[in-house]
Each structure stands twice: as structure tokens, then as C-alpha cells.
Design an enzyme around this catalytic site. Structure first.
Site, PDB file in Angstrom:
ATOM      1  N   GLU A   1      44.824  45.078  58.561  1.00  0.00           N
ATOM      2  CA  GLU A   1      44.302  44.306  59.769  1.00  0.00           C
ATOM      3  C   GLU A   1      45.341  43.458  60.480  1.00  0.00           C
ATOM      4  OE1 GLU A   1      39.882  43.311  60.141  1.00  0.00           O
ATOM      5  OE2 GLU A   1      40.831  41.289  60.691  1.00  0.00           O
TER       6      GLU A   1
ATOM      7  N   ARG B   1      39.416  45.493  66.864  1.00  0.00           N
ATOM      8  CA  ARG B   1      40.482  44.985  66.140  1.00  0.00           C
ATOM      9  C   ARG B   1      41.645  45.130  66.780  1.00  0.00           C
ATOM     10  NH1 ARG B   1      36.407  43.144  63.635  1.00  0.00           N
ATOM     11  NH2 ARG B   1      36.090  42.484  65.742  1.00  0.00           N
TER      12      ARG B   1
ATOM     13  N   SER C   1      39.671  39.804  56.186  1.00  0.00           N
ATOM     14  CA  SER C   1      39.874  41.425  55.796  1.00  0.00           C
ATOM     15  C   SER C   1      41.178  41.712  55.661  1.00  0.00           C
ATOM     16  CB  SER C   1      39.009  42.319  56.753  1.00  0.00           C
ATOM     17  OG  SER C   1      37.526  41.758  56.842  1.00  0.00           O
TER      18      SER C   1
HETATM   19  C1  LIG Z   1      39.229  33.505  55.456  1.00  0.00           C
HETATM   20  C2  LIG Z   1      39.423  34.180  56.764  1.00  0.00           C
HETATM   21  C3  LIG Z   1      38.449  34.795  57.452  1.00  0.00           C
HETATM   22  C4  LIG Z   1      38.734  35.583  58.978  1.00  0.00           C
HETATM   23  N1  LIG Z   1      37.641  36.399  59.143  1.00  0.00           N
HETATM   24  C5  LIG Z   1      37.739  36.952  60.529  1.00  0.00           C
HETATM   25  C6  LIG Z   1      36.806  37.643  61.077  1.00  0.00           C
HETATM   26  O1  LIG Z   1      35.550  37.250  60.662  1.00  0.00           O
HETATM   27  N2  LIG Z   1      36.993  38.124  62.185  1.00  0.00           N
HETATM   28  C7  LIG Z   1      38.315  38.313  62.720  1.00  0.00           C
HETATM   29  O2  LIG Z   1      38.499  39.145  63.826  1.00  0.00           O
HETATM   30  N3  LIG Z   1      39.401  37.842  62.076  1.00  0.00           N
HETATM   31  C8  LIG Z   1      39.105  37.178  60.930  1.00  0.00           C
HETATM   32  N4  LIG Z   1      40.178  36.580  60.455  1.00  0.00           N
HETATM   33  C9  LIG Z   1      41.498  36.616  60.771  1.00  0.00           C
HETATM   34  C10 LIG Z   1      42.101  35.609  61.940  1.00  0.00           C
HETATM   35  O3  LIG Z   1      41.323  34.380  61.304  1.00  0.00           O
HETATM   36  C11 LIG Z   1      42.023  35.878  63.104  1.00  0.00           C
HETATM   37  O4  LIG Z   1      42.630  36.932  63.541  1.00  0.00           O
HETATM   38  C12 LIG Z   1      42.648  34.759  63.950  1.00  0.00           C
HETATM   39  O5  LIG Z   1      42.325  34.980  65.536  1.00  0.00           O
HETATM   40  C13 LIG Z   1      44.049  34.375  63.993  1.00  0.00           C
HETATM   41  O6  LIG Z   1      44.362  33.339  64.473  1.00  0.00           O
HETATM   42  P1  LIG Z   1      45.610  32.660  64.204  1.00  0.00           P
HETATM   43  O7  LIG Z   1      45.792  31.563  65.423  1.00  0.00           O
HETATM   44  O8  LIG Z   1      45.665  32.477  62.706  1.00  0.00           O
HETATM   45  O9  LIG Z   1      46.768  33.618  64.430  1.00  0.00           O
HETATM   46  P2  LIG Z   1      48.186  33.696  63.427  1.00  0.00           P
HETATM   47  O10 LIG Z   1      47.995  34.444  62.031  1.00  0.00           O
HETATM   48  O11 LIG Z   1      49.016  32.519  63.601  1.00  0.00           O
HETATM   49  O12 LIG Z   1      48.754  35.170  64.353  1.00  0.00           O
HETATM   50  C14 LIG Z   1      48.360  36.519  64.332  1.00  0.00           C
HETATM   51  C15 LIG Z   1      49.320  37.194  65.181  1.00  0.00           C
HETATM   52  O13 LIG Z   1      48.951  36.773  66.705  1.00  0.00           O
HETATM   53  C16 LIG Z   1      50.118  36.552  67.214  1.00  0.00           C
HETATM   54  N5  LIG Z   1      49.845  35.347  68.109  1.00  0.00           N
HETATM   55  C17 LIG Z   1      49.177  34.189  67.725  1.00  0.00           C
HETATM   56  N6  LIG Z   1      48.983  33.340  68.596  1.00  0.00           N
HETATM   57  C18 LIG Z   1      49.553  34.060  69.794  1.00  0.00           C
HETATM   58  C19 LIG Z   1      49.744  33.557  71.063  1.00  0.00           C
HETATM   59  N7  LIG Z   1      49.259  32.366  71.512  1.00  0.00           N
HETATM   60  N8  LIG Z   1      50.397  34.505  71.874  1.00  0.00           N
HETATM   61  C20 LIG Z   1      50.783  35.727  71.428  1.00  0.00           C
HETATM   62  N9  LIG Z   1      50.573  36.102  70.243  1.00  0.00           N
HETATM   63  C21 LIG Z   1      50.199  35.175  69.385  1.00  0.00           C
HETATM   64  C22 LIG Z   1      51.087  36.255  66.277  1.00  0.00           C
HETATM   65  O14 LIG Z   1      52.370  36.428  66.568  1.00  0.00           O
HETATM   66  C23 LIG Z   1      50.795  37.318  64.967  1.00  0.00           C
HETATM   67  O15 LIG Z   1      51.106  38.506  65.687  1.00  0.00           O
HETATM   68  C24 LIG Z   1      40.055  35.757  59.235  1.00  0.00           C
HETATM   69  C25 LIG Z   1      41.044  34.986  58.418  1.00  0.00           C
HETATM   70  C26 LIG Z   1      40.915  34.308  57.089  1.00  0.00           C
HETATM   71  C27 LIG Z   1      41.774  33.893  56.784  1.00  0.00           C
END
Ligand SMILES: Cc1cc2nc3c(=O)[nH]c(=O)nc-3n(C[C@H](O)[C@H](O)[C@H](O)COP(=O)(O)OP(=O)(O)OC[C@H]3O[C@@H](n4cnc5c(N)ncnc54)[C@H](O)[C@@H]3O)c2cc1C
Length: 363
Positions: A355, A176, A253
Site C-alpha cells: 500500500e 487506495r 496497512s
Molecule cells: C498508524 C497508521 C495508520 C494508518 N491508517 C490508514 C488508514 O486507516 N487508511 C489509509 O488510507 N491510510 C492509512 N495510513 C497511511 C497514511 O497515513 C495515509 O496514506 C496518509 O494520507 C499519508 O499522509 P502523509 O502526509 O503521511 O503522506 P506521506 O507519507 O508524506 O506521502 C505519501 C505519498 O504521497 C505523496 N505526497 C504527500 N503529500 C503530497 C502532496 N501534497 N502532493 C503530492 N504528493 C504528495 C508522497 O510523495 C508519497 O508518495 C496509516 C498510516 C499509519 C502510520
């Protein structure tokens, strides 16, 4: 353009266009100083450069599914990443390498790879958010991690002011984590994934998934079966976004599984002697990963445990902290997180770490 990302119309607080609650799966977060939408790589770079010229702080936000934004919001410029698309950039008899735009919705990508008979992402079905965010915390689930299939990442390097490529080996991928998490130096523009041409999944590594598929750990199954089963398992835990299910108004998580050295692990076993053996997995360097969900549950914070303002632990998963009422504040969610972290530490002496990325708030 229809948008699969979280932009809820209810329960997200006042209808202020710049309220970041509209763009996070927790439905939390105060206003942005300025909100910009970027629909291409060029626009992402341009909007970040513009903000830098204004001396504005920049927050990159895509699906908003791994951030906790404080009630005061973010005073600088928030760039919403909404670039789309993918293309094959290399292929041979066995593999296909696809270059994916940062804003491509992750699960759309997984569905496409499964439909094309490209193996490697199937166990990561149903994870919310964008492709570009997956390298940030080396997204993983059910025994797969993106680190295994990412070959490289195209970034805008804000320090050097140029577009660059970073090979997977230099991304610092760990559990992670990566060099990108908690650093605002790089903006991910595209990600390259190398997939195997195969109608079958990789070997199923996760016992729960193997059981649900009716196979042994190590067996391979048709890609579509792996995807459907992962989606079903995840939905049962509130781990697939569902606008009608407040158990999914979370960041997934909230805490990572602690990775302990031998001494800390033996201490935990002593403290948990009355509870049986704590679930654990061996890690490189004689470290041991333990289950955060188990620790939280055994410390007295079961599913549905309420926090202030209608926040609660999900009724389906001990690790998901939710804005269950849809009207809570970030302060309330953070208070619930603190209560759990401190309770686990008092009971077992094990520190829990969040996380998600915390923006203008801390636990
Ligand atoms: C219901 C649920 C289930 C989930 N299950 C999992 C799981 O099984 N495994 C897991 O690992 N995660 C899980 N997650 C967490 C999440 O979905 C992942 O971490 C996902 O990759 C985040 O993507 P996002 O586009 O929403 O990022 P955001 O929430 O928009 O951003 C997260 C972080 O990444 C940065 N960021 C985003 N895009 C970029 C970019 N293009 N360049 C630089 N920085 C960037 C942001 O600035 C921030 O710091 C879950 C979340 C939810 C709500």
C-alpha cells in the site's frame, strides 16, 4: 512551530539532519540530497521549481506515514510540506466546502469538522499524515473514503509548469489509488472537501464500528461519538501514532486487500477449503475483495511475527509491519515484507501488493 508530524528524537538512527528516518513514521530512510521545508503553497511551488531548475529529482514528503524510503535515502531534493490552514469557500443550507492547505495535519482537520458539526470525515479520525496526501491513495477507513467528499484538488503540474485545478471526477479515485499515486507529475497544494451540516454521522457502514457504537449498520450517530469510537478502535489496533508504542512505528496497512476476479477467488476458496470461508466483499465488475490480514494470518504470519533486525508484524494488527526495535534498516523491513508476500502466494496463490509508496527500494 510545534509539529505533529513524525520527527522522532530516539530510535531513528544517527542524528543526521537530512536522514529521512526522522520524517517517516517507520523511522526508516537514508539521507536526502537536500531537504527543504515549505510552509505555504507559494513556497511549495517555488521549491519544486528551484529543484527542477537544478535538474534535481524531487520527493514530496508530508507526514511520512505512507512511504518506505530505502537505506540509501533520496539523492535529490525532498520538499517537506508544512503549509497550514483551511477556509470555507462555498456554503449553502446543507453543505459547507472547505479548502484545506496540503500540509494541514489530517486529524486536526477531522477534529475541526466534527467540532463544527460538519459531517463526512468522522470515520477517518486518527489517520496520520496530511490533508494533501489524502487524495494520493484515496484514504479510507471504517467505510468512508475521501473520494466521496473531495470536490476538487489544486495542484502544481510539474509537466506543464503551472498551477491547475483537477475536479474529483478526473482524479481517478479507486480503492487506495488515484492518478496521483506513483506519478510525480502533480504536487497537491490544496484540497476541497464538501461536508454536510449535520450533528450526525453518515450512515455507519462498517459492522465492527456499528457494534462498538451499539447501533445497527446504516444508523447515524452523533459526530463526536463516531470520532471517539473510531479513535478507540484504531488505538486498540496500533493504528493511531503513539511515540511510546513501537506497534505504531509503521505505515499502517502494509498490503492492500487483494481484489480478485471470480476465477482467482474460486481458486482461493479451494486452496483455503480447510480454513473455512475467506472473508470477502463484493466489488463492482463481479470482482471480490479479500482480506489481506486473513491471508497473512492463515499463511502462518501471525501478530508479532518477527523479521530481521527487530522488525516485526505489529502485535496488534496483522497488516502492520513495524520497525519494532526502532533500529532496523529498510532492507530488513523489506525482507520481512517479501517473506510475507511470498508465503501468502505459496499458500493461496494470491499476490499481495504494498500500500505505501516505495522510494528507492522495492519488495
Ligand atoms: C498508524 C497508521 C495508520 C494508518 N491508517 C490508514 C488508514 O486507516 N487508511 C489509509 O488510507 N491510510 C492509512 N495510513 C497511511 C497514511 O497515513 C495515509 O496514506 C496518509 O494520507 C499519508 O499522509 P502523509 O502526509 O503521511 O503522506 P506521506 O507519507 O508524506 O506521502 C505519501 C505519498 O504521497 C505523496 N505526497 C504527500 N503529500 C503530497 C502532496 N501534497 N502532493 C503530492 N504528493 C504528495 C508522497 O510523495 C508519497 O508518495 C496509516 C498510516 C499509519 C502510520
Amino acid at each position: 512551530m510545534s509539529d505533529v508530524y513524525a520527527e522522532p528524537t530516539t530510535g531513528a538512527g544517527p542524528a543526521v539532519p537530512s536522514a529521512l528516518a526522522r520524517y517517516t513514521t517507520l523511522r526508516l530512510g537514508g539521507p536526502a540530497g537536500r531537504l527543504e521545508t515549505a510552509t505555504s503553497t507559494e513556497e511549495i511551488v517555488q521549491k519544486v521549481q528551484d529543484a527542477q531548475r537544478r535538474d534535481d529529482q524531487v520527493l514530496i514528503l508530508a507526514g511520512g506515514s505512507n512511504v518506505v524510503v530505502g537505506d540509501a535515502g533520496f539523492p535529490g531534493t525532498v520538499v517537506l510540506v508544512r503549509s497550514r490552514g483551511l477556509r470555507v469557500v462555498a456554503e449553502d443550507a446543507d453543505t459547507v466546502t472547505v479548502r484545506v492547505e496540503a500540509g494541514e495535519p489530517w486529524d486536526d482537520l477531522v477534529a475541526t469538522t466534527v467540532a463544527n458539526g460538519w459531517s463526512g470525515l468522522e470515520c477517518l479520525s486518527g489517520i496520520p499524515g496530511s490533508a494533501g496526501a489524502t487524495p494520493i491513495q484515496n484514504v479510507g477507513a471504517y467505510g468512508q473514503e475521501v473520494a466521496e467528499i473531495i470536490t476538487g484538488v489544486e495542484v502544481y503540474d510539474r509537466r506543464d509548469g503551472r498551477v491547475d485545478r483537477i475536479d474529483a471526477a478526473d482524479c481517478g479515485f479507486a480503492y487506495r489509488s488515484s492518478i496521483f499515486k506513483y506519478s510525480d507529475r502533480w504536487v497537491v497544494l490544496t484540497v476541497d472537501f464538501r461536508l454536510h451540516r449535520s450533528p450526525l454521522s453518515g450512515p455507519v457502514r462498517y459492522a465492527e464500528l456499528a457494534r462498538a457504537l451499539g447501533v445497527e449498520v446504516g444508523d447515524r450517530v452523533p459526530l463526536a461519538d463516531a470520532r471517539a469510537t473510531v479513535l478507540r478502535l484504531r488505538a486498540g489496533k496500533g493504528m493511531v501514532l503513539d511515540a511510546a508504542d513501537p506497534d505504531t512505528w509503521s505505515v499502517g496497512s502494509f498490503f492492500t486487500n487483494p481484489v480478485l476476479d471470480r476465477e482467482a477467488y474460486e481458486l482461493l476458496r479451494e486452496r483455503a477449503a480447510d480454513l473455512g470461508e475467506p472473508p470477502s466483499w463484493p466489488c463492482p465488475g463481479d470482482m471480490v475483495k479479500v482480506s489481506a490480514a486473513w491471508l497473512i494470518d492463515k499463511a502462518g504470519f501471525g501478530k508479532g511475527h518477527p523479521g530481521p533486525e527487530g522488525t516485526a508484524i505489529s502485535s496488534k494488527h496483522t497488516l502492520a509491519l513495524t520497525n519494532h526495535s526502532g533500529t532496523a534498516s529498510t532492507a530488513a523491513l523489506v525482507a520481512l515484507a517479501r517473506e510475507i508476500r511470498d508465503g501468502v502466494h505459496a499458500r493461496f496463490g494470491v499476490p499481495l501488493h504494498p500500500e505505501p509508496v516505495l522510494v528507492n527500494c522495492q519488495i
